[in-house]
Design an enzyme around this catalytic site. Structure first.
Site, short mmCIF file in Angstrom:
data_model
loop_
_atom_site.label_atom_id
_atom_site.label_comp_id
_atom_site.label_asym_id
_atom_site.label_seq_id
_atom_site.Cartn_x
_atom_site.Cartn_y
_atom_site.Cartn_z
N GLN A 136 0.78 -1.15 -0.20
CA GLN A 136 -0.11 0.15 -0.10
C GLN A 136 0.89 1.20 -0.03
O GLN A 136 0.32 2.27 -0.32
CB GLN A 136 -1.22 0.10 1.41
CG GLN A 136 -0.17 0.08 2.66
CD GLN A 136 -1.13 -0.11 3.82
OE1 GLN A 136 -1.55 -1.05 4.17
NE2 GLN A 136 -1.41 1.15 4.34
N CYS A 142 -5.25 0.53 3.46
CA CYS A 142 -5.17 -0.89 3.96
C CYS A 142 -6.54 -1.57 3.85
O CYS A 142 -6.52 -2.44 3.67
CB CYS A 142 -4.78 -0.83 5.42
SG CYS A 142 -5.69 0.05 6.68
N HIS A 280 -6.05 -0.61 11.53
CA HIS A 280 -5.40 -1.43 10.44
C HIS A 280 -6.43 -2.61 9.73
O HIS A 280 -6.69 -3.25 10.60
CB HIS A 280 -4.07 -1.90 10.74
CG HIS A 280 -3.18 -2.37 9.27
ND1 HIS A 280 -3.25 -1.63 8.18
CD2 HIS A 280 -2.43 -3.53 9.40
CE1 HIS A 280 -2.35 -2.34 7.33
NE2 HIS A 280 -1.96 -3.39 7.98
N ASN A 300 -0.82 -9.26 4.75
CA ASN A 300 -0.63 -7.81 5.05
C ASN A 300 -0.43 -7.13 3.61
O ASN A 300 -0.43 -7.89 2.83
CB ASN A 300 0.30 -7.62 6.06
CG ASN A 300 0.40 -6.16 6.98
OD1 ASN A 300 -0.61 -5.34 6.47
ND2 ASN A 300 1.22 -6.01 7.72
#
Length: 364
Positions: A136, A142, A280, A300
């Site tokens: 990102q 996110c 997040h 992630n």
């Protein structure tokens, strides 16, 4: 020796400096290596010294945690090792609860535990339902990566086609659904956008890492409008419910990730180190057990240099809100069984991102 090492590091980063304060050789050498490994460039001597100071603090923290000998996780010099925790939070997080009611949204009810027997482990990445880890960059997007990951997985499981979808389209085009681009957003309202608009392929609407004009009409369709029929929330603070949900498909989750242990995580099962102030969005792609420690496997959006090639393991079995708040707000999309047109192949990895500081992001 220390001055020569610092001078070498400054040369790598594009700076030249007269140093007012010397630091230990060991720190200087590791900072020089860090600058080379991640191709770090700093604007001037003041920035270079600030990054060096942040690196020295993080290195001390890494060494102290790893020396304990009791942690089930280990830390390392990640790409973010030259940032303070506050700076990191302002640039790399971005989950922002929408605060909306479900009126008018494609909310299909709360997914509850049935108590059904479950496999001992699940890994949707190894099953081919997860696209390569993306990055990102310095954008609080996110939420968009968690959204695309959940839709990509559900679509692959439903149709057999794995396609990398456009996060940039969500960043640019979903503002009328309450999203704020690089300033934050939420997965549930992004699912609503996808349900009503579909999503282009990442290859045709590439990621920039900053907000831009919406150009969805010019891209190639990856997920047609209407293929996502809605979404389910998973019963909060119910580990069995989340396990059942993850056993059937990847699930979007919100966690607290503004701690140094998350910033510098390099592997193992992260335990007892983060709170429940959700900031997040990531993707739960499985669960399992490592060295007797139960964990959740999460994908992630910080590139492959973070964690275990971009993936992380969070303690499973903590109860209540779960490790880092993982049990607080899980949700997943529902994809129709009727397959849409098969898109082209997914790109091998995310494109290089530009830099833009994200503001107004939840942080502690």
């Amino acid at each position: 020796m220390t001055w020569r090492v610092l001078a070498a590091a400054a040369a790598v980063s594009g700076c030249s400096s007269a140093w007012a304060q010397l630091i230990p050789d060991r720190v200087a050498q590791r900072f020089a290596q860090f600058a080379r490994d991640f191709d770090k460039k700093y604007a001037d001597d003041a920035e270079f010294q600030a990054r060096l100071a942040a690196f020295a603090g993080n290195l001390h923290f890494i060494d102290a945690e790893n020396a304990k000998g009791t942690n089930t996780f280990h830390l390392g010099v990640t790409e973010f090792a030259d940032m303070t925790a506050d700076e990191f939070g302002l640039n790399y997080l971005g989950f922002r609860p929408s605060g909306k009611t479900w009126d008018g949204l494609p909310h299909l009810g709360t997914f509850k535990s049935s108590g059904a027997p479950l496999p001992a482990s699940v890994d949707w990445n190894s099953k081919g339902a997860v696209t390569p880890v993306k990055n990102q960059g310095r954008c609080g997007s996110c939420w968009a990566f968690s959204t695309t990951g959940a839709v990509e997985g559900a679509y692959q499981i439903s149709t057999g086609n794995l396609v990398s979808l456009s996060e940039q389209q969500l960043v640019d085009c979903a503002k009328s659904f309450g999203e704020m681009g690089c300033k934050g957003g939420a997965m549930d309202s992004a699912f609503q956008y996808v349900q009503q608009n579909g999503l282009d392929t990442e290859a045709s609407y590439g990621y920039k890492g900053l907000g831009s004009i919406c150009t969805a009409a010019s891209g190639s369709v990856g997920i047609p409008k209407g293929v996502v029929t809605g979404f389910h929330d998973v019963t909060a603070q119910d580990e069995q419910a989340l396990m059942e949900a993850v056993a059937q498909q990847p699930v979007s989750i919100a966690i607290e990730a503004d701690k140094s242990v998350f910033q510098l995580y390099s592997g193992g099962v992260l335990t007892g180190t983060c709170g429940t102030q959700l900031d997040h969005g990531v993707l739960a792609v499985g669960y399992g057990t490592e060295k007797g420690q139960d964990y959740w496997l999460v994908k992630n959006s910080w590139g492959t240099a973070w964690g275990e090639a971009g993936f992380g393991k969070l303690l499973r079995g903590k109860g209540s809100s779960g490790e880092c708040g993982i049990l607080m707000q899980p949700s997943f999309p529902v994809v129709s069984a009727s397959p849409g047109p098969a898109p082209g192949p997914s790109p091998p990895s995310s494109t290089k991102v530009f830099q833009e500081g994200a503001q107004n992001i939840i942080s502690v």
